[in-house]
Write a protein that holds these residues in place. Structure first.
Motif, PDB file in Angstrom:
ATOM      1  N   VAL A  26       0.836  -1.208   0.000  1.00 55.25           N
ATOM      2  CA  VAL A  26       0.000   0.000   0.000  1.00 55.25           C
ATOM      3  C   VAL A  26       0.868   1.255   0.000  1.00 55.25           C
ATOM      4  O   VAL A  26       0.546   2.260  -0.643  1.00 55.25           O
ATOM      5  CB  VAL A  26      -0.945   0.000   1.220  1.00 55.25           C
ATOM      6  CG1 VAL A  26      -1.698   1.316   1.310  1.00 55.25           C
ATOM      7  CG2 VAL A  26      -1.911  -1.164   1.146  1.00 55.25           C
ATOM      8  N   VAL A  27       2.018   1.177   0.690  1.00 47.09           N
ATOM      9  CA  VAL A  27       2.914   2.340   0.762  1.00 47.09           C
ATOM     10  C   VAL A  27       3.713   2.491  -0.534  1.00 47.09           C
ATOM     11  O   VAL A  27       3.864   3.591  -1.073  1.00 47.09           O
ATOM     12  CB  VAL A  27       3.880   2.213   1.961  1.00 47.09           C
ATOM     13  CG1 VAL A  27       4.923   3.325   1.937  1.00 47.09           C
ATOM     14  CG2 VAL A  27       3.105   2.233   3.272  1.00 47.09           C
ATOM     15  N   ILE A  28       4.231   1.376  -1.049  1.00 45.61           N
ATOM     16  CA  ILE A  28       5.127   1.424  -2.211  1.00 45.61           C
ATOM     17  C   ILE A  28       4.379   1.718  -3.507  1.00 45.61           C
ATOM     18  O   ILE A  28       4.881   2.441  -4.382  1.00 45.61           O
ATOM     19  CB  ILE A  28       5.908   0.101  -2.340  1.00 45.61           C
ATOM     20  CG1 ILE A  28       6.924  -0.017  -1.200  1.00 45.61           C
ATOM     21  CG2 ILE A  28       6.627   0.024  -3.689  1.00 45.61           C
ATOM     22  CD1 ILE A  28       7.682  -1.320  -1.193  1.00 45.61           C
ATOM     23  N   ALA A  29       3.167   1.186  -3.661  1.00 45.55           N
ATOM     24  CA  ALA A  29       2.422   1.307  -4.920  1.00 45.55           C
ATOM     25  C   ALA A  29       2.268   2.753  -5.399  1.00 45.55           C
ATOM     26  O   ALA A  29       2.575   3.064  -6.560  1.00 45.55           O
ATOM     27  CB  ALA A  29       1.068   0.632  -4.800  1.00 45.55           C
ATOM     28  N   PRO A  30       1.774   3.678  -4.556  1.00 45.37           N
ATOM     29  CA  PRO A  30       1.627   5.056  -5.054  1.00 45.37           C
ATOM     30  C   PRO A  30       2.959   5.726  -5.365  1.00 45.37           C
ATOM     31  O   PRO A  30       3.049   6.516  -6.313  1.00 45.37           O
ATOM     32  CB  PRO A  30       0.913   5.770  -3.903  1.00 45.37           C
ATOM     33  CG  PRO A  30       1.144   4.928  -2.702  1.00 45.37           C
ATOM     34  CD  PRO A  30       1.235   3.521  -3.186  1.00 45.37           C
ATOM     35  N   ILE A  31       4.004   5.395  -4.571  1.00 42.50           N
ATOM     36  CA  ILE A  31       5.330   5.979  -4.839  1.00 42.50           C
ATOM     37  C   ILE A  31       5.843   5.497  -6.182  1.00 42.50           C
ATOM     38  O   ILE A  31       6.347   6.277  -7.001  1.00 42.50           O
ATOM     39  CB  ILE A  31       6.321   5.605  -3.716  1.00 42.50           C
ATOM     40  CG1 ILE A  31       5.861   6.204  -2.383  1.00 42.50           C
ATOM     41  CG2 ILE A  31       7.733   6.071  -4.066  1.00 42.50           C
ATOM     42  CD1 ILE A  31       6.706   5.769  -1.194  1.00 42.50           C
ATOM     43  N   LEU A  32       5.684   4.176  -6.417  1.00 38.33           N
ATOM     44  CA  LEU A  32       6.124   3.604  -7.686  1.00 38.33           C
ATOM     45  C   LEU A  32       5.324   4.183  -8.854  1.00 38.33           C
ATOM     46  O   LEU A  32       5.876   4.474  -9.926  1.00 38.33           O
ATOM     47  CB  LEU A  32       5.961   2.086  -7.639  1.00 38.33           C
ATOM     48  CG  LEU A  32       6.577   1.288  -8.804  1.00 38.33           C
ATOM     49  CD1 LEU A  32       8.086   1.518  -8.857  1.00 38.33           C
ATOM     50  CD2 LEU A  32       6.284  -0.198  -8.636  1.00 38.33           C
ATOM     51  N   SER A  33       4.032   4.379  -8.636  1.00 41.52           N
ATOM     52  CA  SER A  33       3.177   4.966  -9.687  1.00 41.52           C
ATOM     53  C   SER A  33       3.629   6.377 -10.041  1.00 41.52           C
ATOM     54  O   SER A  33       3.670   6.760 -11.213  1.00 41.52           O
ATOM     55  CB  SER A  33       1.718   4.987  -9.218  1.00 41.52           C
ATOM     56  OG  SER A  33       1.254   3.678  -8.983  1.00 41.52           O
ATOM     57  N   LEU A  34       3.988   7.149  -9.009  1.00 43.94           N
ATOM     58  CA  LEU A  34       4.469   8.518  -9.253  1.00 43.94           C
ATOM     59  C   LEU A  34       5.778   8.515 -10.033  1.00 43.94           C
ATOM     60  O   LEU A  34       5.986   9.333 -10.938  1.00 43.94           O
ATOM     61  CB  LEU A  34       4.656   9.251  -7.917  1.00 43.94           C
ATOM     62  CG  LEU A  34       3.376   9.702  -7.204  1.00 43.94           C
ATOM     63  CD1 LEU A  34       3.698  10.244  -5.816  1.00 43.94           C
ATOM     64  CD2 LEU A  34       2.657  10.777  -8.031  1.00 43.94           C
ATOM     65  N   LEU A  35       6.675   7.572  -9.683  1.00 44.82           N
ATOM     66  CA  LEU A  35       7.957   7.484 -10.390  1.00 44.82           C
ATOM     67  C   LEU A  35       7.749   7.108 -11.855  1.00 44.82           C
ATOM     68  O   LEU A  35       8.384   7.672 -12.749  1.00 44.82           O
ATOM     69  CB  LEU A  35       8.861   6.458  -9.696  1.00 44.82           C
ATOM     70  CG  LEU A  35       9.405   6.854  -8.316  1.00 44.82           C
ATOM     71  CD1 LEU A  35      10.151   5.682  -7.689  1.00 44.82           C
ATOM     72  CD2 LEU A  35      10.333   8.065  -8.434  1.00 44.82           C
ATOM     73  N   ILE A  36       6.844   6.146 -12.085  1.00 39.87           N
ATOM     74  CA  ILE A  36       6.557   5.726 -13.458  1.00 39.87           C
ATOM     75  C   ILE A  36       5.923   6.872 -14.243  1.00 39.87           C
ATOM     76  O   ILE A  36       6.279   7.132 -15.410  1.00 39.87           O
ATOM     77  CB  ILE A  36       5.637   4.492 -13.472  1.00 39.87           C
ATOM     78  CG1 ILE A  36       6.381   3.276 -12.893  1.00 39.87           C
ATOM     79  CG2 ILE A  36       5.146   4.190 -14.885  1.00 39.87           C
ATOM     80  CD1 ILE A  36       5.504   2.054 -12.699  1.00 39.87           C
ATOM     81  N   ALA A  37       5.001   7.583 -13.603  1.00 37.54           N
ATOM     82  CA  ALA A  37       4.352   8.719 -14.262  1.00 37.54           C
ATOM     83  C   ALA A  37       5.374   9.801 -14.600  1.00 37.54           C
ATOM     84  O   ALA A  37       5.336  10.394 -15.683  1.00 37.54           O
ATOM     85  CB  ALA A  37       3.254   9.289 -13.367  1.00 37.54           C
ATOM     86  N   GLY A  38       6.301  10.047 -13.680  1.00 38.56           N
ATOM     87  CA  GLY A  38       7.345  11.041 -13.933  1.00 38.56           C
ATOM     88  C   GLY A  38       8.248  10.637 -15.080  1.00 38.56           C
ATOM     89  O   GLY A  38       8.611  11.464 -15.924  1.00 38.56           O
ATOM     90  N   PHE A  39       8.586   9.333 -15.122  1.00 38.21           N
ATOM     91  CA  PHE A  39       9.428   8.820 -16.194  1.00 38.21           C
ATOM     92  C   PHE A  39       8.721   8.958 -17.545  1.00 38.21           C
ATOM     93  O   PHE A  39       9.325   9.407 -18.539  1.00 38.21           O
ATOM     94  CB  PHE A  39       9.779   7.357 -15.928  1.00 38.21           C
ATOM     95  CG  PHE A  39      10.447   6.671 -17.096  1.00 38.21           C
ATOM     96  CD1 PHE A  39      11.789   6.905 -17.378  1.00 38.21           C
ATOM     97  CD2 PHE A  39       9.729   5.798 -17.916  1.00 38.21           C
ATOM     98  CE1 PHE A  39      12.397   6.289 -18.461  1.00 38.21           C
ATOM     99  CE2 PHE A  39      10.333   5.175 -18.994  1.00 38.21           C
ATOM    100  CZ  PHE A  39      11.684   5.423 -19.262  1.00 38.21           C
TER     101      PHE A  39
END
Length: 538
Positions: A26-39
């Motif tokens: 739950v913690v990692i998913a949104p962070i990873l989503s933000l990183l992917i979106a930024g990329f």
């Protein structure tokens, strides 16, 4: 109450849904989503800026170079190209000095310099642009500006309290240049101001820097962008790199002019500046300055006109009756202009002028320092110390020639331009690119390799400019060409005939390199070749 109930229901539903996942997920998913979106956003921005094709080619070349041995092979081949471009200059450097002589040579250095100068190419009448003054170095206008430069060689306008003479000369050069470009016209606003610089590139750099900072103050733009046609000078690329500005190069229209509609499509909230040339360096064609001025005004952005080549020709050509469209501060929307005095102004090399519509814009050109332990400091240009001798030489050139002198010079070079154009049109294998407005004539061919023609012309002592998109050559006509126009056309006709009858590169020629560079899809590799060439040449 209904909203509170709705939020409570949403919270309960969300907690129920998320309870099936691990807390760490739950913690990692949104962070990873933000990183992917930024990329993905960065990737989209790169593709948008460089084009999908260029990005794919660059990625492919990067992956290919990861294969063992491929990178070293590519680097070796690039070095071969660089060595060929240098054409023997590397061996000449072997005898160049690398340290001070133990004992000075005294006045003998003058004789040494005269001897070294004899090794220069014979430029009289043979170069595209390069030397704009007519005659020889020993007499006439050459002698006059050399004496003026020598008289003030020790001066520096940075010390304006000491060298008041060159400060005076600079102010008058700026004022006289501004008057040529509409400062006396009511439409200019009556505040035209500026400074002398070391050349067209510095003038453009300062205009871009001033526009960036002015628009930051006026509109709060912090991620600046500027839009230029592909025909605009490479100094804008340099300015974009120096001042961290995104640069959009827009294709020209079928007449090789800036495409106003295409430029309009690129304007957005980050745009600080659009650019036009009068004329453009490649083809000698004037951009639609009035239309670009209206466009700049409608969007509230700065508009720079590059008159580095045309500034000392177009005002006089118009007075001689040539159909010259508006190009100066009489055009509403123009905020800055660059104009070289060392070209058709016939001043010593290293003299240009940058002009602004008003002082509000020009103030952003200056750098003022208040916290330096050396005292208070303010400088108007990129250079701090500046050569007063060059400023004096520019003043002397303008004062000695006057309006009558420039009118006569313009008449001569416009006449020779027409003669060269007609001569090129009479050669069936060649065509003139576009409709030149001034003294730059570009020509190309659909039948033969134009770069092979260039190699043959080089072997006859001519120094022309090689262009791309389309592959072509141009000659920038000066007073040096007035007496040799027939020789040029004769040599050009012979060279075309030779290439047509015996196609193929000549020994030592650069046609294969120019041709390959034009066809090479990986522009990054072409850029690397140029950088490697420059790194090994200076």
């Amino acid at each position: 109450m209904a909203i509170f109930s709705l939020l409570t229901h949403f919270r309960a539903s969300a907690n129920t849904f998320l309870s099936q996942f691990e807390p760490l997920t739950v913690v990692i998913a949104p962070i990873l989503s933000l990183l992917i979106a930024g990329f993905l956003q960065s990737l989209l921005s790169i593709v948008q800026e460089n084009g999908l094709k260029s990005c794919l080619i660059a990625s492919f070349m990067y992956l290919i170079k990861l294969i063992p041995g491929v990178k070293s092979y590519v680097d070796a081949e690039k070095q071969k190209v660089v060595d060929k471009m240098q054409a023997g200059n590397k061996s000449k450097r072997d005898n160049w000095r690398t340290e001070l002589p133990a004992t000075g040579f005294g006045s003998r250095v003058i004789e040494m310099m005269k001897e070294e100068k004899q090794k220069d190419a014979a430029w009289q009448g043979k170069c595209s642009g390069t030397v704009y003054i007519g005659g020889t170095e020993a007499d006439g206008h050459f002698s006059l500006i050399n004496e003026a430069c020598s008289m003030f060689a020790h001066t520096n306008p940075l010390h304006l309290d000491v060298f008041q003479s060159v400060v005076h000369y600079e102010a008058e050069v700026v004022a006289m240049t501004a008057a040529m470009l509409g400062s006396k016209d009511k439409a200019s606003g009556g505040q035209i101001c500026g400074n002398m610089t070391s050349g067209g590139t510095e003038s453009i750099l300062l205009a871009v820097k001033s526009s960036r900072d002015y628009m930051r103050t006026k509109k709060g733009i912090k991620k600046p962008e500027m839009i230029i046609p592909v025909s605009a000078h490479s100094a804008y690329d340099k300015a974009a790199q120096y001042f961290n500005i995104k640069l959009w190069r827009v294709p020209v229209n079928n007449e090789y002019q800036a495409d106003v509609k295409a430029i309009r499509r690129y304007i957005n909230k980050h745009t600080i500046l659009i650019v036009g040339s009068a004329p453009g360096f490649p083809h000698g064609i004037i951009d639609p300055i009035e239309e670009l001025g209206k466009l700049a005004m409608s969007f509230g952005v700065c508009f720079h006109v590059d008159l580095c080549l045309g500034g000392f020709v177009l005002p006089f050509a118009r007075k001689l009756g040539y159909p010259i469209p508006p190009f100066d501060f009489s055009v509403q929307g123009v905020t800055s202009i660059s104009i070289d005095v060392h070209k058709y102004g016939l001043a010593p090399k290293g003299t240009s002028t940058v002009l602004y519509r008003n002082h509000e814009i020009r103030k952003h050109q200056f750098v003022a320092v208040t916290e330096w332990s050396g005292g208070l400091y303010v400088s108007p240009t990129i250079a701090g110390s500046r050569p007063g001798g060059l400023i004096a030489g520019a003043w002397a050139a303008m004062m000695s020639l006057g309006e009558e002198g420039y009118l006569e010079n313009t008449r001569q070079i416009m006449d020779v331009s027409k003669k060269i154009q007609e001569g090129i049109k009479s050669i069936p294998e060649l065509y003139v690119v576009g409709r030149p407005d001034m003294t730059i004539v570009a020509f190309a061919s659909n039948d033969i390799d134009i770069f092979e023609v260039n190699d043959l012309m080089s072997s006859k002592g001519w120094h022309l400019n090689a262009l791309q998109r389309p592959n072509s050559l141009h000659i920038c006509l000066t007073l040096q060409h007035v007496l040799v126009a027939d020789d040029f056309l004769t040599d050009l006709q012979k060279s075309v005939r030779t290439v047509k009858e015996n196609p193929g590169p000549i020994s030592g020629g650069l046609a294969p390199i120019y041709g390959a560079a034009g066809r090479m899809p990986d522009r990054g590799m072409v850029q690397e070749l140029l950088v490697n060439f420059m790194d090994s040449s200076c």
